[in-house]
Design a protein around this motif. Sequence first.
Motif, PDB file in Angstrom:
ATOM      1  N   GLU A   1      33.100 -13.278  -4.282  1.00 53.41           N
ATOM      2  CA  GLU A   1      33.891 -14.274  -5.035  1.00 53.41           C
ATOM      3  C   GLU A   1      34.572 -15.267  -4.085  1.00 53.41           C
ATOM      4  OE1 GLU A   1      35.223 -12.063  -9.144  1.00 53.41           O
ATOM      5  OE2 GLU A   1      36.083 -11.287  -7.285  1.00 53.41           O
ATOM      6  N   TRP A   2      35.111 -14.746  -2.975  1.00 49.55           N
ATOM      7  CA  TRP A   2      35.721 -15.655  -1.989  1.00 49.55           C
ATOM      8  C   TRP A   2      34.678 -16.631  -1.444  1.00 49.55           C
ATOM      9  CZ3 TRP A   2      40.522 -16.846  -1.625  1.00 49.55           C
ATOM     10  CH2 TRP A   2      41.544 -15.902  -1.784  1.00 49.55           C
ATOM     11  N   ASP A   3      33.487 -16.094  -1.152  1.00 49.27           N
ATOM     12  CA  ASP A   3      32.435 -16.955  -0.584  1.00 49.27           C
ATOM     13  C   ASP A   3      32.064 -18.075  -1.546  1.00 49.27           C
ATOM     14  OD1 ASP A   3      32.444 -15.509   1.677  1.00 49.27           O
ATOM     15  OD2 ASP A   3      30.654 -14.317   1.219  1.00 49.27           O
ATOM     16  N   GLU A   4      31.937 -17.714  -2.832  1.00 48.73           N
ATOM     17  CA  GLU A   4      31.583 -18.732  -3.834  1.00 48.73           C
ATOM     18  C   GLU A   4      32.683 -19.779  -3.963  1.00 48.73           C
ATOM     19  OE1 GLU A   4      28.721 -16.223  -6.847  1.00 48.73           O
ATOM     20  OE2 GLU A   4      30.670 -16.926  -7.536  1.00 48.73           O
ATOM     21  N   TYR A   5      33.933 -19.297  -3.959  1.00 46.71           N
ATOM     22  CA  TYR A   5      35.075 -20.225  -4.062  1.00 46.71           C
ATOM     23  C   TYR A   5      35.056 -21.186  -2.866  1.00 46.71           C
ATOM     24  CZ  TYR A   5      40.037 -21.702  -3.816  1.00 46.71           C
ATOM     25  OH  TYR A   5      41.205 -22.426  -3.718  1.00 46.71           O
ATOM     26  N   LYS A   6      34.766 -20.634  -1.688  1.00 53.01           N
ATOM     27  CA  LYS A   6      34.741 -21.479  -0.476  1.00 53.01           C
ATOM     28  C   LYS A   6      33.595 -22.486  -0.547  1.00 53.01           C
ATOM     29  CE  LYS A   6      36.668 -18.131   2.671  1.00 53.01           C
ATOM     30  NZ  LYS A   6      36.261 -17.050   3.546  1.00 53.01           N
ATOM     31  N   GLU A   7      32.434 -22.004  -1.000  1.00 56.22           N
ATOM     32  CA  GLU A   7      31.265 -22.881  -1.041  1.00 56.22           C
ATOM     33  C   GLU A   7      31.495 -24.062  -2.003  1.00 56.22           C
ATOM     34  OE1 GLU A   7      28.880 -23.350   0.767  1.00 56.22           O
ATOM     35  OE2 GLU A   7      27.639 -24.673  -0.485  1.00 56.22           O
ATOM     36  N   ILE A   8      32.015 -23.751  -3.184  1.00 55.63           N
ATOM     37  CA  ILE A   8      32.257 -24.847  -4.140  1.00 55.63           C
ATOM     38  C   ILE A   8      33.375 -25.747  -3.622  1.00 55.63           C
ATOM     39  CG2 ILE A   8      33.042 -25.380  -6.496  1.00 55.63           C
ATOM     40  CD1 ILE A   8      31.274 -23.109  -7.441  1.00 55.63           C
ATOM     41  N   SER A   9      34.368 -25.169  -3.006  1.00 51.73           N
ATOM     42  CA  SER A   9      35.461 -25.987  -2.436  1.00 51.73           C
ATOM     43  C   SER A   9      34.907 -26.935  -1.374  1.00 51.73           C
ATOM     44  CB  SER A   9      36.535 -25.095  -1.800  1.00 51.73           C
ATOM     45  OG  SER A   9      37.121 -24.286  -2.773  1.00 51.73           O
ATOM     46  N   ARG A  10      33.935 -26.434  -0.613  1.00 50.11           N
ATOM     47  CA  ARG A  10      33.342 -27.266   0.439  1.00 50.11           C
ATOM     48  C   ARG A  10      32.621 -28.477  -0.187  1.00 50.11           C
ATOM     49  NH1 ARG A  10      28.973 -27.977   2.791  1.00 50.11           N
ATOM     50  NH2 ARG A  10      27.795 -26.465   1.598  1.00 50.11           N
TER      51      ARG A  10
ATOM     52  N   LEU B   1      41.863 -25.288  -1.578  1.00 49.94           N
ATOM     53  CA  LEU B   1      40.978 -25.167  -0.426  1.00 49.94           C
ATOM     54  C   LEU B   1      40.138 -26.441  -0.229  1.00 49.94           C
ATOM     55  CD1 LEU B   1      40.394 -22.970   1.631  1.00 49.94           C
ATOM     56  CD2 LEU B   1      38.433 -22.278   0.257  1.00 49.94           C
ATOM     57  N   ALA B   2      39.698 -27.016  -1.339  1.00 42.90           N
ATOM     58  CA  ALA B   2      38.897 -28.252  -1.243  1.00 42.90           C
ATOM     59  C   ALA B   2      39.713 -29.342  -0.554  1.00 42.90           C
ATOM     60  CB  ALA B   2      38.459 -28.696  -2.633  1.00 42.90           C
ATOM     61  N   GLY B   3      40.966 -29.477  -0.958  1.00 45.13           N
ATOM     62  CA  GLY B   3      41.832 -30.500  -0.355  1.00 45.13           C
ATOM     63  C   GLY B   3      42.038 -30.246   1.132  1.00 45.13           C
ATOM     64  N   TYR B   4      42.164 -28.995   1.469  1.00 45.84           N
ATOM     65  CA  TYR B   4      42.349 -28.608   2.876  1.00 45.84           C
ATOM     66  C   TYR B   4      41.089 -28.909   3.696  1.00 45.84           C
ATOM     67  CZ  TYR B   4      42.156 -25.141   6.687  1.00 45.84           C
ATOM     68  OH  TYR B   4      41.991 -24.511   7.882  1.00 45.84           O
ATOM     69  N   LEU B   5      39.920 -28.595   3.099  1.00 43.81           N
ATOM     70  CA  LEU B   5      38.662 -28.753   3.838  1.00 43.81           C
ATOM     71  C   LEU B   5      38.239 -30.217   3.998  1.00 43.81           C
ATOM     72  CD1 LEU B   5      36.568 -25.856   2.232  1.00 43.81           C
ATOM     73  CD2 LEU B   5      37.490 -25.928   4.555  1.00 43.81           C
ATOM     74  N   ALA B   6      38.727 -31.064   3.088  1.00 45.93           N
ATOM     75  CA  ALA B   6      38.295 -32.472   3.147  1.00 45.93           C
ATOM     76  C   ALA B   6      38.811 -33.114   4.431  1.00 45.93           C
ATOM     77  CB  ALA B   6      38.833 -33.224   1.933  1.00 45.93           C
ATOM     78  N   HIS B   7      37.890 -33.662   5.214  1.00 48.10           N
ATOM     79  CA  HIS B   7      38.285 -34.303   6.470  1.00 48.10           C
ATOM     80  C   HIS B   7      38.721 -35.721   6.168  1.00 48.10           C
ATOM     81  CE1 HIS B   7      36.852 -30.943   8.742  1.00 48.10           C
ATOM     82  NE2 HIS B   7      35.710 -30.994   8.090  1.00 48.10           N
ATOM     83  N   LEU B   8      39.976 -35.861   5.917  1.00 46.68           N
ATOM     84  CA  LEU B   8      40.491 -37.171   5.545  1.00 46.68           C
ATOM     85  C   LEU B   8      41.601 -37.545   6.512  1.00 46.68           C
ATOM     86  CD1 LEU B   8      40.964 -36.559   1.737  1.00 46.68           C
ATOM     87  CD2 LEU B   8      39.415 -38.215   2.717  1.00 46.68           C
ATOM     88  N   THR B   9      41.710 -38.848   6.743  1.00 47.32           N
ATOM     89  CA  THR B   9      42.852 -39.278   7.552  1.00 47.32           C
ATOM     90  C   THR B   9      44.025 -39.603   6.639  1.00 47.32           C
ATOM     91  OG1 THR B   9      41.867 -41.437   7.475  1.00 47.32           O
ATOM     92  CG2 THR B   9      41.545 -40.187   9.507  1.00 47.32           C
ATOM     93  N   LYS B  10      43.791 -39.502   5.315  1.00 47.34           N
ATOM     94  CA  LYS B  10      44.855 -39.830   4.355  1.00 47.34           C
ATOM     95  C   LYS B  10      45.933 -38.755   4.373  1.00 47.34           C
ATOM     96  CE  LYS B  10      41.271 -42.096   2.795  1.00 47.34           C
ATOM     97  NZ  LYS B  10      40.936 -43.264   3.563  1.00 47.34           N
ATOM     98  N   HIS B  11      47.022 -39.116   3.718  1.00 49.95           N
ATOM     99  CA  HIS B  11      48.084 -38.124   3.576  1.00 49.95           C
ATOM    100  C   HIS B  11      47.748 -37.222   2.411  1.00 49.95           C
ATOM    101  CE1 HIS B  11      50.874 -39.727   6.523  1.00 49.95           C
ATOM    102  NE2 HIS B  11      50.185 -40.821   6.302  1.00 49.95           N
ATOM    103  N   LYS B  12      47.906 -35.939   2.632  1.00 48.91           N
ATOM    104  CA  LYS B  12      47.568 -34.986   1.573  1.00 48.91           C
ATOM    105  C   LYS B  12      48.843 -34.279   1.117  1.00 48.91           C
ATOM    106  CE  LYS B  12      43.321 -33.638   3.887  1.00 48.91           C
ATOM    107  NZ  LYS B  12      42.501 -32.479   4.251  1.00 48.91           N
ATOM    108  N   ILE B  13      48.975 -34.204  -0.199  1.00 52.84           N
ATOM    109  CA  ILE B  13      50.138 -33.509  -0.767  1.00 52.84           C
ATOM    110  C   ILE B  13      49.612 -32.379  -1.648  1.00 52.84           C
ATOM    111  CG2 ILE B  13      52.232 -33.738  -2.159  1.00 52.84           C
ATOM    112  CD1 ILE B  13      52.096 -36.774  -1.689  1.00 52.84           C
ATOM    113  N   TYR B  14      50.254 -31.224  -1.540  1.00 55.35           N
ATOM    114  CA  TYR B  14      49.890 -30.119  -2.417  1.00 55.35           C
ATOM    115  C   TYR B  14      51.022 -29.880  -3.413  1.00 55.35           C
ATOM    116  CZ  TYR B  14      48.685 -25.484  -4.096  1.00 55.35           C
ATOM    117  OH  TYR B  14      48.378 -24.422  -4.904  1.00 55.35           O
TER     118      TYR B  14
END
Length: 421
Positions: free
Chosen positions: A109-118, A141-154
């Motif tokens: 389940e973790w792997d699937e969550y990570k894969e879809i988040s990716r 996780l998707a927000g964390y994995l996204a390589h963005l130079t933007k500011h990210k807020i959770y």
Amino acid sequence: MPRTYLEKVIFSKQVRRADFLRFMPEGQKRELLKQASYLQGKRVVHINAVADGGGVAEILASLILYLRSLGVESDWYFINPDVGKRFFETTNKIHNALQGAPVKISGREWDEYKEISRRIAEELEKIDCDILAINDSQLLLAGYLAHLTKHKIYFSHIDTSSVFKPVWKKLLPAIKFYHRIVFSNRDFVNGSLPGRKVKIFTPAIDPLAPKQKIVSQKEARLYLKKYGGVPAHCPLIAQISRFDIWKNPMGVIQAFRIVQNTYPNAQLILVGFNTANDNPAAKTVYKDIAAVAGKSREISLFFDPKGKNVLEFTVMTQNGADIIVQNSIKEGFGLVVTEAMWKRQTVIGGPALGIRKQISNGKNGFIVKSPEEMAQKIIFLLSHPAKRRLVGNSARKTVFGSFLFPRLVLDHLKLYRSCLK
Ligand code: UDP
């Protein structure tokens, strides 16, 4: 596999700033316009799990319109429901773990969550914005994995005051990575988070939204009779919320059974239309409740949205009930409570921290800790309508002073600006 993992919400309406500025004191109004002027031409994008169902969708539906009316470009994306049930089953477990439930999430389940988040992260990278705001753990996780130079807020909209540690530990590095982390209550902030990143935004309701419509109790009861088969002339108690263990509908039925000894003609309605697809457990909870309610003609459950106007039915229930209960054990805030208080209803809330933030026991509503206590309060209030009116008026004042949307928009603008400075 869905064609795209994210879908954009298309808005068919606008709000005019003059319509909401009138809800703000002069000083706050000036501050709002000043903050908005710093953000002209900037672009803010919010992402969450669903476009419909639950408090976060309710907030984003108004927030984007307010931001646009203030000249701040903004958009809202949600997860394509075709992502599959399994993804939402896992994110639902994560959600429950963050509220303290000891869940088991398998390696697969973790792997699937990570894969879809990716994959979602890849789509996030293509979204043009200055600030990316991720709402709740489904996209953490998707927000964390996204390589963005933007500011990210959770934005964490749930009660994380006592998390289930094994899951929290896995997610902590991702949460810490965000530039800002926003909670709806100071009590939800975990000590392991960097204090300088943490902000507290108290949620609010949009006074301009159709959900806030006020109609006479008589009109509302006729509607509920016509569209829900609920008798129009009996004492009516209602809980409106997703069928969810944290909302404790079972406790409401227990309380109602006690009330029936004194008020045999009382009616209970549990309204929890199943519109949010990120909550696959709702069906099981609904079935359990339906089994307990049995064939009681005094208890009506509303779950299937088919053939119903969900918005209208919800509004009419909030206007038509004699007493609104919200028996939650955990609640990030509980917009349903605010919505009912705005309609001058007397609300009896459970012990959840989010509800206690809104209700001062005995003044603008009541807080109870057991079905027996809830039953006593219901019986007392049904026989004291003048007390209900008094408490309802005080509830309305509370919402006016503390929980209206323009103030929340100001919180947002200040936060965005602090990121971009
Ligand atoms: N809601 C609704 N119909 C329902 C159940 C809920 O319109 O049958 C709305 C409710 O009016 C509120 C939101 O969904 O605006 C729920 O937000 P809340 O913060 O109370 O709880 P959440 O579902 O986010 O945990």
